[in-house]
Design an enzyme around this catalytic site. Structure first.
Site, PDB file in Angstrom:
ATOM      1  N   ASP A  87      93.136-132.503  32.775  1.00 22.98           N
ATOM      2  CA  ASP A  87      91.893-131.768  32.591  1.00 22.98           C
ATOM      3  C   ASP A  87      91.542-131.256  31.050  1.00 22.98           C
ATOM      4  OD1 ASP A  87      91.502-132.163  35.237  1.00 22.98           O
ATOM      5  OD2 ASP A  87      91.567-129.996  35.837  1.00 22.98           O
ATOM      6  N   GLU A 116      97.335-124.761  36.667  1.00 23.74           N
ATOM      7  CA  GLU A 116      96.882-125.031  38.120  1.00 23.74           C
ATOM      8  C   GLU A 116      97.676-124.069  38.969  1.00 23.74           C
ATOM      9  OE1 GLU A 116      94.637-127.112  39.148  1.00 23.74           O
ATOM     10  OE2 GLU A 116      94.287-127.896  37.322  1.00 23.74           O
ATOM     11  N   ASP A 142      95.374-125.681  30.105  1.00 30.67           N
ATOM     12  CA  ASP A 142      95.158-125.400  31.498  1.00 30.67           C
ATOM     13  C   ASP A 142      96.134-125.077  32.298  1.00 30.67           C
ATOM     14  OD1 ASP A 142      92.381-126.111  33.403  1.00 30.67           O
ATOM     15  OD2 ASP A 142      94.282-127.243  34.183  1.00 30.67           O
ATOM     16  N   HIS A 149      92.166-132.445  38.538  1.00 31.83           N
ATOM     17  CA  HIS A 149      92.672-131.168  38.806  1.00 31.83           C
ATOM     18  C   HIS A 149      94.208-131.068  38.471  1.00 31.83           C
ATOM     19  CE1 HIS A 149      88.817-129.724  40.337  1.00 31.83           C
ATOM     20  NE2 HIS A 149      88.633-130.813  41.170  1.00 31.83           N
TER      21      HIS A 149
END
Length: 263
Positions: free
Chosen positions: A158, A10, A8, A153
């Site tokens: 996550d 950000e 993941d 987040h």
């Protein structure tokens, strides 16, 4: 059996037409394909080229001050390439968001990006097989539905939540297919749904709309250890398992054969 890497990223929030999203954090978890357990993990903040693009206040806690002391993408590119290249990539909405951010980041430093052996997008799979029973398919909604806590987040948090959501969804589908008279299918069919982008927008303000729109249709590449139409095969295996163990308690039978569910 290929290695599976759930990952993941950000990023900064969109800041106008034509402005690129910049990576702020990368997190990945190597998962055993036989047991669906974490083998190892890696996570790092990333300093973007333009620190002014980082919001001063984010619900995730990724602040301008924190990323200012972080390495640049070029400094961690070798490690990220080694984790991703030649593995099966997995994640929630990665096909339309995270994969593109990785490719852009490598292009920015003049290097070829890592290439996956296969791709598992849990958003695409669940859109096809799980439907509306949780309300929508945002990660935060699914986590709440299964009692897994609040989405943070942050990349590695996550990623771990993503794996647990995926396993819970698979178990629900197995139960429903194994004993439909006891556990009727609660799916309301496929849906066009809101992804993490709009969830971020409502809950975090400045972090609005990071994620791309929902996929039009589920996509699972053949190279993945999770073959096409995986959910239907899971259901078929469950029925065969129950038939071969007729007379045993249904839950005991389920647990006995659960190890083979997602092979």
């Amino acid at each position: 059996m290929g290695e599976i890497v759930f990952f993941d990223v950000e990023t900064t929030a969109p800041a106008g037409e034509g402005r690129r999203l910049q990576l702020l954090e990368f997190g990945a978890m190597l998962v055993c394909p036989r047991k669906l357990t974490e083998v190892e993990s890696y996570c790092t903040l990333i300093r973007p080229a333009d620190l002014s693009a980082v919001a001063t206040k984010r619900c995730s806690g990724i602040t301008r001050e924190a990323v200012a002391a972080a390495p640049t993408f070029e400094e961690v590119a070798d490690r990220i390439f080694g984790i991703l290249n030649g593995t099966v990539w997995a994640g929630h909405n990665i096909q339309r968001f995270d994969c593109h951010r990785i490719k852009e980041a490598f292009a920015d430093i003049g290097r070829p990006p890592p290439e996956p052996k296969g791709l598992i997008d849990s958003l695409a799979i669940l859109t096809h097989g799980f439907g509306r029973r949780a309300g929508d398919l945002k990660m935060a909604t699914l986590a709440s539905y299964f009692g897994l806590g609040q989405q943070k987040h942050r990349s590695l948090d996550d990623v771990r939540m993503n794996l647990e959501v995926f396993k819970n969804c698979a178990t629900v589908l197995l139960l429903e297919s194994s004993l439909p008279q006891v556990f009727p299918n609660k799916s309301l069919g496929n849906l066009g749904m809101v992804t993490r982008s709009r969830a971020n927008g409502r809950s975090c303000g400045v972090e609005a709309c990071r994620k791309s729109p929902q996929p039009a249709s589920p996509v699972i590449h053949r190279a993945s250890p999770y073959k096409k139409d995986n959910i239907r095969k899971v259901m078929e295996r469950a029925k065969e398992a129950l038939s071969s163990a007729r007379g045993a308690a249904p839950l005991n039978t389920l647990l006995r054969h659960s190890r083979s569910l997602l092979r």
